[in-house]
Design an enzyme around this catalytic site. Structure first.
Site, short mmCIF file in Angstrom:
data_model
loop_
_atom_site.label_atom_id
_atom_site.label_comp_id
_atom_site.label_asym_id
_atom_site.label_seq_id
_atom_site.Cartn_x
_atom_site.Cartn_y
_atom_site.Cartn_z
N SER A 264 0.83 -1.20 0.00
CA SER A 264 0.00 0.00 0.00
C SER A 264 0.86 1.26 0.00
O SER A 264 2.07 1.20 0.18
CB SER A 264 -0.92 0.00 1.22
OG SER A 264 -0.20 0.48 2.33
N LYS A 265 0.18 2.38 -0.20
CA LYS A 265 0.89 3.66 -0.22
C LYS A 265 1.59 3.94 1.10
O LYS A 265 2.56 4.66 1.16
CB LYS A 265 -0.10 4.79 -0.54
CG LYS A 265 -0.57 4.76 -1.98
CD LYS A 265 -1.26 6.04 -2.38
CE LYS A 265 -1.55 6.01 -3.88
NZ LYS A 265 -2.08 7.25 -4.42
N ARG A 266 1.02 3.42 2.16
CA ARG A 266 1.60 3.70 3.48
C ARG A 266 2.74 2.77 3.85
O ARG A 266 3.48 3.03 4.79
CB ARG A 266 0.50 3.63 4.56
CG ARG A 266 -0.41 4.82 4.57
CD ARG A 266 -1.58 4.58 5.49
NE ARG A 266 -2.32 3.39 5.09
CZ ARG A 266 -3.24 3.35 4.13
NH1 ARG A 266 -3.53 4.46 3.48
NH2 ARG A 266 -3.86 2.24 3.81
#
Ligand code: GLU
Length: 507
Positions: A264-266
């Site tokens: 994910s982006k995180r």
């Protein structure tokens, strides 16, 4: 491929482009180039609530850095433009109207609250509310399938809020073809009647996407797996419009390094590696996310790594130039299952590309880094240094740490190494070594080696007793290339000065 290949990358500008998005763009690019086709960039910005102003430029800059530019898109060869959906708003309504006229869509007047009530009522009975064939015309829902024509007209003229929903056919078995996944069978009764158009004049993703792919003459839709559930609707929409559908290929996810769950982006910030091609500053929070570029990756290495995350050439070859990727790429070899991202493998790719570069090329990249840390050095000297240390570098930045002792005297000594290598008698030995070095007239590698080694042999002591403390004196730690290379590079005077410094500090 006989037809004219036209593919598109259609990101929504909601934030920085994740590396999964870059991979989608890359596969589209490779496919287009392989088939002498056209790679289109379309900005899908119909959802104004998620719009982020700097995202479009970030996407364009990323494609440029990766060296996979689009052929058509905002501001470039606008043959089928505009390429931003927000600038195509006026186009979509007629298509929604056409579907209503043909019986493929209908007006629905429920408010969000009413839909919520239906949902809750169903939940209370242990059921799930789906707006579809099952209940759309039974009278409980307020839509143009149950209201009279006049009533519908009145409501719309009144300014009542409505949406246009797709009237999914009932009791049909859909056969879908995907270039990656093969044939997929779907029962239309499991689908809901998706919203296509809203009374604010904006189409939803589904309608705009299909209309634009058609108007832009897209031949192949290559996109992420998250859009696979939309494939039945999209296929039905082509049928409803009586348009020829493009071919579809849905790419599987890039997985976290543990092999489970979508990267994910995180994850980048959490797991300590970049997930974005370029550094990104969040406009609202000011938070900065790392980028591959700023972390010192070569674009070619990043692209090579990404290409193999979900595609394989069918051979053992791992290193591919963009040109070679273009030749080798084939949708048939795109993997159906998720591809586990490995930050170590990413580093390995960079290291491979770095090793392929000549000392001269690396010097060009290294000189500005040296200038930044206020080290002035002759280019030819730096090139020689780079030649000596590059094999240990994964990134150009690593060269600083690997070579700093060529430019500056050690300011400290590795305490562990010092404790082990600098014995009571070392100071005396090193003082003697200084006079040996002073006596070497022509300070070449061969001379220095012959004289120093001769002296050690004559003393009948192990080489390590001298060479290790000498390394510590010159480098500050037990690392670095051949000592005689180092000595002759820094010169006789500096060599002597560093040995004397070490004697003063360590004895
Ligand atoms: N706008 C969609 C996205 O953000 C594009 C999906 C598609 O390629 O059809 O991923």
């Amino acid at each position: 491929m006989s037809e004219n290949v036209r593919v598109r990358f259609a990101p929504s500008p909601t934030g920085p482009l994740h590396m999964g998005g870059v991979r989608t763009a890359l596969y589209n690019y490779l496919f287009a180039k392989k088939h002498n086709g056209t790679f289109v960039l379309r900005i899908e910005d119909t959802d104004q609530t998620r719009y982020v102003a700097n995202a479009e430029q970030y996407i364009i800059d990323s494609l440029e850095w990766c060296n996979i530019p689009f052929d058509e898109g905002p501001g470039k060869n606008e043959k089928y433009g505009p390429y931003r959906q927000s600038e195509r708003k006026h186009l979509y309504k007629q298509y929604a109207d056409q579907l209503i006229e043909n019986g493929w869509a209908y007006y629905a007047f429920e408010t969000a609250e009413e839909l919520d009530t239906h949902r809750k009522e169903h939940e209370a009975n242990g059921k799930t509310f789906i707006y579809n064939w099952h209940n759309r015309a039974k009278g409980k829902l307020v839509n143009s399938l149950v209201l009279s024509k006049e009533e519908v007209k009145k409501r719309i003229e009144n300014g009542d809020k409505y949406v246009v929903r797709f009237k999914t056919p009932q009791d049909e078995s859909l056969i879908l073809e995907d270039e990656v996944r093969g044939t997929i069978k779907i029962d239309t009764n499991t689908l809901d009647d998706k919203v296509l158009f809203k009374s604010d004049g904006m189409p939803t993703y589904h309608l705009a996407n299909i209309v634009d792919d058609h108007l832009m003459k897209i031949s192949h839709v290559i996109r992420g797996e998250e859009w696979l559930p939309s494939l039945p609707l999209h296929t039905l929409l082509y049928k409803a419009f009586d348009w020829e559908a493009p071919k579809f290929a849905h790419l599987s996810l890039i997985l976290k390094p543990v092999g489970k769950g979508k990267l994910s982006k995180r994850d980048g910030d959490k797991l300590g590696f970049p997930v974005f091609p370029l550094e990104y500053t969040n406009e609202k929070s000011g938070d900065v996310s790392r980028g591959y570029k700023e972390d010192g990756y070569f674009a070619e290495a990043f692209i090579n790594m990404l290409a193999l995350l979900g595609w394989n050439p069918g051979t053992e070859q791992e290193l591919f130039s963009l040109e070679e990727l273009t030749q080798a790429f084939d949708l048939a070899r795109v993997s159906k299952s998720g591809a586990k991202f490995s930050p170590d493998k990413a580093k390995w790719f960079n290291q491979q590309y770095l090793q392929q570069k000549s000392a001269e090329e690396l010097t060009e990249l290294f000189l500005p880094i040296l200038a930044d840390i206020e080290i002035e050095a002759d280019k030819a000297f730096v090139e020689k240094v780079v030649g000596l240390v590059k094999e240990r570098a994964n990134f150009v930045n690593d060269l600083t740490e690997l070579s700093n002792f060529f430019f500056v005297d050690p300011s400290e000594y590795d305490p562990k190494a010092a404790k082990k290598q600098w014995k009571e008698t070392t100071g005396e030995l090193m003082t003697e070594l200084v006079s040996v070095i002073q006596g070497i007239e022509d300070f070449s590698i061969e001379n220095a080696q012959t004289e120093i080694k001769g002296w050690i042999t004559s003393k009948e002591i192990g080489f390590g007793k001298v060479m290790q403390p000498l390394r510590l004196s010159l480098v500050g730690k037990l690392a670095g290339p051949d000592l005689f290379e180092i000595m002759t590079m820094i010169g006789k005077e500096t060599t002597i000065k560093r040995i004397q410094n070490a004697i003063a500090n360590l004895s």
